[in-house]
Design a protein around this motif. Sequence first.
Motif, PDB file in Angstrom:
ATOM      1  N   UNK A  99       0.814  -1.194   0.000  1.00  0.00           N
ATOM      2  CA  UNK A  99       0.000   0.000   0.000  1.00  0.00           C
ATOM      3  C   UNK A  99       0.854   1.253   0.000  1.00  0.00           C
ATOM      4  N   UNK A 100       2.096   1.119   0.444  1.00  0.00           N
ATOM      5  CA  UNK A 100       3.006   2.258   0.442  1.00  0.00           C
ATOM      6  C   UNK A 100       3.744   2.305  -0.870  1.00  0.00           C
ATOM      7  N   UNK A 101       4.526   3.349  -1.110  1.00  0.00           N
ATOM      8  CA  UNK A 101       5.295   3.403  -2.344  1.00  0.00           C
ATOM      9  C   UNK A 101       6.319   2.282  -2.392  1.00  0.00           C
ATOM     10  N   UNK A 102       6.437   1.656  -3.527  1.00  0.00           N
ATOM     11  CA  UNK A 102       7.376   0.541  -3.641  1.00  0.00           C
ATOM     12  C   UNK A 102       8.767   1.054  -3.990  1.00  0.00           C
ATOM     13  N   UNK A 103       9.752   0.333  -3.500  1.00  0.00           N
ATOM     14  CA  UNK A 103      11.140   0.697  -3.770  1.00  0.00           C
ATOM     15  C   UNK A 103      11.483   0.295  -5.203  1.00  0.00           C
ATOM     16  N   UNK A 104      12.268   1.076  -5.906  1.00  0.00           N
ATOM     17  CA  UNK A 104      12.644   0.699  -7.272  1.00  0.00           C
ATOM     18  C   UNK A 104      13.578  -0.507  -7.254  1.00  0.00           C
ATOM     19  N   UNK A 105      13.550  -1.261  -8.327  1.00  0.00           N
ATOM     20  CA  UNK A 105      14.429  -2.423  -8.428  1.00  0.00           C
ATOM     21  C   UNK A 105      15.875  -1.950  -8.550  1.00  0.00           C
ATOM     22  N   UNK A 106      16.770  -2.795  -8.115  1.00  0.00           N
ATOM     23  CA  UNK A 106      18.194  -2.474  -8.199  1.00  0.00           C
ATOM     24  C   UNK A 106      18.597  -2.367  -9.665  1.00  0.00           C
ATOM     25  N   UNK A 107      19.492  -1.436  -9.998  1.00  0.00           N
ATOM     26  CA  UNK A 107      19.915  -1.307 -11.391  1.00  0.00           C
ATOM     27  C   UNK A 107      20.532  -2.613 -11.892  1.00  0.00           C
ATOM     28  N   UNK A 108      20.117  -3.045 -13.055  1.00  0.00           N
ATOM     29  CA  UNK A 108      20.656  -4.267 -13.644  1.00  0.00           C
ATOM     30  C   UNK A 108      20.031  -5.540 -13.103  1.00  0.00           C
ATOM     31  N   UNK A 109      19.062  -5.414 -12.175  1.00  0.00           N
ATOM     32  CA  UNK A 109      18.418  -6.600 -11.621  1.00  0.00           C
ATOM     33  C   UNK A 109      17.475  -7.189 -12.662  1.00  0.00           C
ATOM     34  N   UNK A 110      17.435  -8.514 -12.788  1.00  0.00           N
ATOM     35  CA  UNK A 110      16.524  -9.118 -13.765  1.00  0.00           C
ATOM     36  C   UNK A 110      15.083  -9.004 -13.283  1.00  0.00           C
ATOM     37  N   UNK A 111      14.147  -8.969 -14.223  1.00  0.00           N
ATOM     38  CA  UNK A 111      12.731  -8.931 -13.869  1.00  0.00           C
ATOM     39  C   UNK A 111      12.319 -10.306 -13.375  1.00  0.00           C
ATOM     40  N   UNK A 112      11.292 -10.315 -12.530  1.00  0.00           N
ATOM     41  CA  UNK A 112      10.785 -11.583 -12.018  1.00  0.00           C
ATOM     42  C   UNK A 112      10.205 -12.389 -13.175  1.00  0.00           C
ATOM     43  N   UNK A 113      10.529 -13.674 -13.257  1.00  0.00           N
ATOM     44  CA  UNK A 113      10.016 -14.491 -14.358  1.00  0.00           C
ATOM     45  C   UNK A 113       8.543 -14.824 -14.150  1.00  0.00           C
ATOM     46  N   UNK A 114       7.840 -15.062 -15.247  1.00  0.00           N
ATOM     47  CA  UNK A 114       6.449 -15.487 -15.173  1.00  0.00           C
ATOM     48  C   UNK A 114       6.391 -16.979 -14.877  1.00  0.00           C
ATOM     49  N   UNK A 115       5.220 -17.540 -14.973  1.00  0.00           N
ATOM     50  CA  UNK A 115       5.061 -18.969 -14.743  1.00  0.00           C
ATOM     51  C   UNK A 115       5.811 -19.733 -15.834  1.00  0.00           C
ATOM     52  N   UNK A 116       6.524 -20.795 -15.456  1.00  0.00           N
ATOM     53  CA  UNK A 116       7.257 -21.551 -16.474  1.00  0.00           C
ATOM     54  C   UNK A 116       6.294 -22.250 -17.427  1.00  0.00           C
ATOM     55  N   UNK A 117       6.692 -22.325 -18.677  1.00  0.00           N
ATOM     56  CA  UNK A 117       5.867 -22.977 -19.685  1.00  0.00           C
ATOM     57  C   UNK A 117       6.535 -24.284 -20.086  1.00  0.00           C
ATOM     58  N   UNK A 118       5.734 -25.319 -20.119  1.00  0.00           N
ATOM     59  CA  UNK A 118       6.252 -26.621 -20.508  1.00  0.00           C
ATOM     60  C   UNK A 118       6.487 -26.628 -22.010  1.00  0.00           C
ATOM     61  N   UNK A 119       7.618 -27.180 -22.459  1.00  0.00           N
ATOM     62  CA  UNK A 119       7.853 -27.225 -23.905  1.00  0.00           C
ATOM     63  C   UNK A 119       6.819 -28.109 -24.589  1.00  0.00           C
ATOM     64  N   UNK A 120       6.247 -27.615 -25.660  1.00  0.00           N
ATOM     65  CA  UNK A 120       5.271 -28.389 -26.423  1.00  0.00           C
ATOM     66  C   UNK A 120       3.892 -28.434 -25.795  1.00  0.00           C
ATOM     67  N   UNK A 121       3.654 -27.642 -24.754  1.00  0.00           N
ATOM     68  CA  UNK A 121       2.343 -27.651 -24.110  1.00  0.00           C
ATOM     69  C   UNK A 121       1.332 -26.961 -25.017  1.00  0.00           C
ATOM     70  N   UNK A 122       0.114 -27.504 -25.117  1.00  0.00           N
ATOM     71  CA  UNK A 122      -0.897 -26.869 -25.964  1.00  0.00           C
ATOM     72  C   UNK A 122      -1.413 -25.586 -25.321  1.00  0.00           C
ATOM     73  N   UNK A 123      -1.916 -24.675 -26.169  1.00  0.00           N
ATOM     74  CA  UNK A 123      -2.497 -23.439 -25.664  1.00  0.00           C
ATOM     75  C   UNK A 123      -3.848 -23.753 -25.028  1.00  0.00           C
ATOM     76  N   UNK A 124      -4.258 -22.887 -24.112  1.00  0.00           N
ATOM     77  CA  UNK A 124      -5.574 -23.035 -23.499  1.00  0.00           C
ATOM     78  C   UNK A 124      -6.631 -22.719 -24.542  1.00  0.00           C
ATOM     79  N   UNK A 125      -7.747 -23.455 -24.555  1.00  0.00           N
ATOM     80  CA  UNK A 125      -8.770 -23.181 -25.553  1.00  0.00           C
ATOM     81  C   UNK A 125      -9.426 -21.826 -25.298  1.00  0.00           C
ATOM     82  N   UNK A 126      -9.811 -21.166 -26.356  1.00  0.00           N
ATOM     83  CA  UNK A 126     -10.493 -19.875 -26.242  1.00  0.00           C
ATOM     84  C   UNK A 126     -11.981 -20.079 -26.032  1.00  0.00           C
TER      85      UNK A 126
END
Length: 72
Positions: free
Chosen positions: A38-65
């Motif tokens: 709820x308070x102001x967030x601290x900026x990321x350290x310079x050169x720090x990598x962004x947080x990764x998203x959920x890992x994707x399995x190789x060859x996994x099918x897409x979710x149906x629309x």
Amino acid sequence: MCFRPATAAPGKVPCPMCGHENPIGSTKCEECGFEAAGGPSAPAAPGAPKAPGAPKAPGAPKAPGAPKAPVA
């Protein structure tokens, strides 16, 4: 059954960074200065990598629309 940790003091909440017990409703840790949600967030350290998203399995099918509505 009580699920409160044995170290928690009534009316206090532990800091997620250093564990210092701060009064409930505090927006900043009295010990380390960590700002609570709820308070102001601290900026990321310079050169720090962004947080990764959920890992994707190789060859996994897409979710149906959603099905398309029929045209009248």
